[in-house]
Write a protein that holds these residues in place. Sequence first.
Motif, PDB file in Angstrom:
ATOM      1  N   MET A  96      20.707  43.830  44.843  1.00 14.35           N
ATOM      2  CA  MET A  96      20.664  42.897  43.721  1.00 14.35           C
ATOM      3  C   MET A  96      22.050  42.621  43.171  1.00 14.35           C
ATOM      4  SD  MET A  96      18.493  43.066  40.197  1.00 14.35           S
ATOM      5  CE  MET A  96      16.953  42.882  41.053  1.00 14.35           C
ATOM      6  N   VAL A  97      22.364  41.329  43.021  1.00 17.05           N
ATOM      7  CA  VAL A  97      23.606  40.925  42.368  1.00 17.05           C
ATOM      8  C   VAL A  97      23.401  41.114  40.875  1.00 17.05           C
ATOM      9  CG1 VAL A  97      25.187  39.006  41.930  1.00 17.05           C
ATOM     10  CG2 VAL A  97      24.145  39.274  44.191  1.00 17.05           C
ATOM     11  N   VAL A  98      24.275  41.903  40.261  1.00 25.27           N
ATOM     12  CA  VAL A  98      24.136  42.242  38.850  1.00 25.27           C
ATOM     13  C   VAL A  98      24.841  41.221  37.966  1.00 25.27           C
ATOM     14  CG1 VAL A  98      24.583  44.029  37.137  1.00 25.27           C
ATOM     15  CG2 VAL A  98      23.936  44.673  39.449  1.00 25.27           C
ATOM     16  N   THR A  99      26.042  40.792  38.380  1.00 20.94           N
ATOM     17  CA  THR A  99      26.774  39.777  37.622  1.00 20.94           C
ATOM     18  C   THR A  99      27.692  39.002  38.559  1.00 20.94           C
ATOM     19  OG1 THR A  99      28.009  39.343  35.583  1.00 20.94           O
ATOM     20  CG2 THR A  99      28.757  41.197  36.925  1.00 20.94           C
ATOM     21  N   ALA A 100      28.154  37.857  38.080  1.00 26.66           N
ATOM     22  CA  ALA A 100      29.014  36.995  38.891  1.00 26.66           C
ATOM     23  C   ALA A 100      30.103  36.398  38.020  1.00 26.66           C
ATOM     24  CB  ALA A 100      28.185  35.878  39.519  1.00 26.66           C
ATOM     25  N   MET A 101      31.287  36.212  38.617  1.00 27.09           N
ATOM     26  CA  MET A 101      32.428  35.607  37.920  1.00 27.09           C
ATOM     27  C   MET A 101      33.085  34.571  38.809  1.00 27.09           C
ATOM     28  SD  MET A 101      34.468  38.705  36.271  1.00 27.09           S
ATOM     29  CE  MET A 101      33.602  40.099  35.671  1.00 27.09           C
ATOM     30  N   ASP A 102      33.572  33.522  38.171  1.00 22.01           N
ATOM     31  CA  ASP A 102      34.346  32.546  38.924  1.00 22.01           C
ATOM     32  C   ASP A 102      35.806  32.982  38.912  1.00 22.01           C
ATOM     33  OD1 ASP A 102      34.885  32.048  36.286  1.00 22.01           O
ATOM     34  OD2 ASP A 102      34.533  29.891  36.383  1.00 22.01           O
ATOM     35  N   GLN A 103      36.648  32.228  39.585  1.00 22.23           N
ATOM     36  CA  GLN A 103      38.051  32.622  39.741  1.00 22.23           C
ATOM     37  C   GLN A 103      38.783  32.708  38.400  1.00 22.23           C
ATOM     38  OE1 GLN A 103      40.180  30.122  42.474  1.00 22.23           O
ATOM     39  NE2 GLN A 103      41.460  31.817  43.143  1.00 22.23           N
ATOM     40  N   SER A 104      38.513  31.785  37.489  1.00 23.70           N
ATOM     41  CA  SER A 104      39.213  31.815  36.203  1.00 23.70           C
ATOM     42  C   SER A 104      38.783  33.010  35.342  1.00 23.70           C
ATOM     43  CB  SER A 104      38.982  30.506  35.437  1.00 23.70           C
ATOM     44  OG  SER A 104      37.613  30.340  35.137  1.00 23.70           O
ATOM     45  N   SER A 105      37.538  33.446  35.481  1.00 23.46           N
ATOM     46  CA  SER A 105      37.064  34.601  34.720  1.00 23.46           C
ATOM     47  C   SER A 105      37.580  35.920  35.283  1.00 23.46           C
ATOM     48  CB  SER A 105      35.533  34.642  34.712  1.00 23.46           C
ATOM     49  OG  SER A 105      35.004  33.491  34.116  1.00 23.46           O
ATOM     50  N   MET A 106      37.988  35.907  36.551  1.00 23.44           N
ATOM     51  CA  MET A 106      38.480  37.129  37.201  1.00 23.44           C
ATOM     52  C   MET A 106      39.896  37.503  36.772  1.00 23.44           C
ATOM     53  SD  MET A 106      37.304  37.154  41.149  1.00 23.44           S
ATOM     54  CE  MET A 106      37.453  35.441  41.579  1.00 23.44           C
ATOM     55  N   LYS A 107      40.674  36.541  36.299  1.00 22.53           N
ATOM     56  CA  LYS A 107      42.081  36.805  35.982  1.00 22.53           C
ATOM     57  C   LYS A 107      42.190  37.860  34.904  1.00 22.53           C
ATOM     58  CE  LYS A 107      43.693  32.381  37.495  1.00 22.53           C
ATOM     59  NZ  LYS A 107      44.109  31.058  37.163  1.00 22.53           N
ATOM     60  N   GLU A 108      43.007  38.857  35.182  1.00 23.39           N
ATOM     61  CA  GLU A 108      43.276  39.963  34.269  1.00 23.39           C
ATOM     62  C   GLU A 108      42.000  40.663  33.811  1.00 23.39           C
ATOM     63  OE1 GLU A 108      46.148  39.227  31.230  1.00 23.39           O
ATOM     64  OE2 GLU A 108      47.192  37.764  32.471  1.00 23.39           O
ATOM     65  N   HIS A 109      41.004  40.742  34.705  1.00 20.35           N
ATOM     66  CA  HIS A 109      39.758  41.424  34.388  1.00 20.35           C
ATOM     67  C   HIS A 109      39.732  42.779  35.092  1.00 20.35           C
ATOM     68  CE1 HIS A 109      35.553  41.536  33.079  1.00 20.35           C
ATOM     69  NE2 HIS A 109      35.326  42.170  34.208  1.00 20.35           N
ATOM     70  N   VAL A 110      39.266  43.792  34.394  1.00 19.83           N
ATOM     71  CA  VAL A 110      39.147  45.123  34.963  1.00 19.83           C
ATOM     72  C   VAL A 110      37.688  45.331  35.378  1.00 19.83           C
ATOM     73  CG1 VAL A 110      39.344  47.593  34.521  1.00 19.83           C
ATOM     74  CG2 VAL A 110      41.010  46.016  33.529  1.00 19.83           C
ATOM     75  N   PHE A 111      37.477  45.695  36.640  1.00 20.61           N
ATOM     76  CA  PHE A 111      36.128  45.952  37.136  1.00 20.61           C
ATOM     77  C   PHE A 111      35.859  47.444  37.043  1.00 20.61           C
ATOM     78  CE2 PHE A 111      37.498  42.075  39.236  1.00 20.61           C
ATOM     79  CZ  PHE A 111      36.416  41.243  39.020  1.00 20.61           C
ATOM     80  N   THR A 112      34.785  47.806  36.361  1.00 17.78           N
ATOM     81  CA  THR A 112      34.443  49.215  36.185  1.00 17.78           C
ATOM     82  C   THR A 112      33.085  49.511  36.805  1.00 17.78           C
ATOM     83  OG1 THR A 112      33.426  48.787  34.049  1.00 17.78           O
ATOM     84  CG2 THR A 112      35.760  49.395  34.043  1.00 17.78           C
ATOM     85  N   GLN A 113      32.790  50.774  36.940  1.00 20.69           N
ATOM     86  CA  GLN A 113      31.520  51.290  37.451  1.00 20.69           C
ATOM     87  C   GLN A 113      31.194  50.766  38.848  1.00 20.69           C
ATOM     88  OE1 GLN A 113      28.633  50.489  34.375  1.00 20.69           O
ATOM     89  NE2 GLN A 113      29.423  52.131  33.094  1.00 20.69           N
ATOM     90  N   ILE A 114      32.207  50.690  39.693  1.00 23.57           N
ATOM     91  CA  ILE A 114      31.996  50.333  41.094  1.00 23.57           C
ATOM     92  C   ILE A 114      32.533  51.483  41.945  1.00 23.57           C
ATOM     93  CG2 ILE A 114      32.089  47.845  40.753  1.00 23.57           C
ATOM     94  CD1 ILE A 114      34.968  47.939  41.888  1.00 23.57           C
ATOM     95  N   ASP A 115      31.998  51.634  43.139  1.00 28.88           N
ATOM     96  CA  ASP A 115      32.519  52.671  44.031  1.00 28.88           C
ATOM     97  C   ASP A 115      33.080  52.103  45.337  1.00 28.88           C
ATOM     98  OD1 ASP A 115      30.235  51.985  45.417  1.00 28.88           O
ATOM     99  OD2 ASP A 115      29.227  53.892  45.129  1.00 28.88           O
ATOM    100  N   SER A 116      33.030  50.763  45.444  1.00 31.21           N
ATOM    101  CA  SER A 116      33.573  50.153  46.654  1.00 31.21           C
ATOM    102  C   SER A 116      33.869  48.675  46.394  1.00 31.21           C
ATOM    103  CB  SER A 116      32.584  50.287  47.823  1.00 31.21           C
ATOM    104  OG  SER A 116      31.348  49.700  47.470  1.00 31.21           O
ATOM    105  N   ALA A 117      34.669  48.110  47.255  1.00 34.66           N
ATOM    106  CA  ALA A 117      34.993  46.684  47.171  1.00 34.66           C
ATOM    107  C   ALA A 117      34.945  46.096  48.574  1.00 34.66           C
ATOM    108  CB  ALA A 117      36.371  46.474  46.558  1.00 34.66           C
ATOM    109  N   ILE A 118      34.422  44.879  48.650  1.00 35.22           N
ATOM    110  CA  ILE A 118      34.307  44.176  49.932  1.00 35.22           C
ATOM    111  C   ILE A 118      34.962  42.810  49.750  1.00 35.22           C
ATOM    112  CG2 ILE A 118      32.724  43.295  51.674  1.00 35.22           C
ATOM    113  CD1 ILE A 118      30.649  45.289  50.328  1.00 35.22           C
ATOM    114  N   VAL A 119      35.904  42.487  50.622  1.00 35.55           N
ATOM    115  CA  VAL A 119      36.594  41.200  50.543  1.00 35.55           C
ATOM    116  C   VAL A 119      36.071  40.331  51.682  1.00 35.55           C
ATOM    117  CG1 VAL A 119      38.806  40.033  50.582  1.00 35.55           C
ATOM    118  CG2 VAL A 119      38.625  42.315  49.564  1.00 35.55           C
ATOM    119  N   LEU A 120      35.456  39.202  51.317  1.00 37.97           N
ATOM    120  CA  LEU A 120      34.922  38.263  52.302  1.00 37.97           C
ATOM    121  C   LEU A 120      35.786  37.005  52.303  1.00 37.97           C
ATOM    122  CD1 LEU A 120      31.127  38.536  51.448  1.00 37.97           C
ATOM    123  CD2 LEU A 120      32.357  39.689  53.277  1.00 37.97           C
ATOM    124  N   THR A 121      36.008  36.454  53.484  1.00 38.00           N
ATOM    125  CA  THR A 121      36.793  35.223  53.584  1.00 38.00           C
ATOM    126  C   THR A 121      35.937  34.063  54.021  1.00 38.00           C
ATOM    127  OG1 THR A 121      37.396  35.808  55.835  1.00 38.00           O
ATOM    128  CG2 THR A 121      38.949  36.387  54.085  1.00 38.00           C
TER     129      THR A 121
END
Length: 126
Positions: free
Chosen positions: A101-126
Amino acid sequence: MTDRMTVGQLYTGKISPAGVRPKSERLSNANDTSFEEILQSNFVRFSQHAEMRLRQRGIQMGPEQLSKLETAIDKAAAKGAKESLVLLPDTALIVNIKNRMVVTAMDQSSMKEHVFTQIDSAIVLT
């Protein structure tokens, strides 16, 4: 008085220990899952909060992006991830891997200078 006296009862089949069900019983319960449950377990779902964020921020998820997201969730689950940050080229998603389940979503402008918490992994898709 030549009759034999017996104490207890004779059982013709195997007696399983208390609390342990026979294998045939376990198999029948495993097949009780409905088709809808199986179907829902294989697809990505969006929480109400995530759907609201997608609408607010004008984020569109096409079939290609959803396919990539499903693949990323499968890979994260294989590695034992629980809460993952999935980075698409213009979107960031926080995904609960176990529930798919996707819990939340952000666009590129909302991501700037944002700290992501309570995650244990990151996946970068192109």
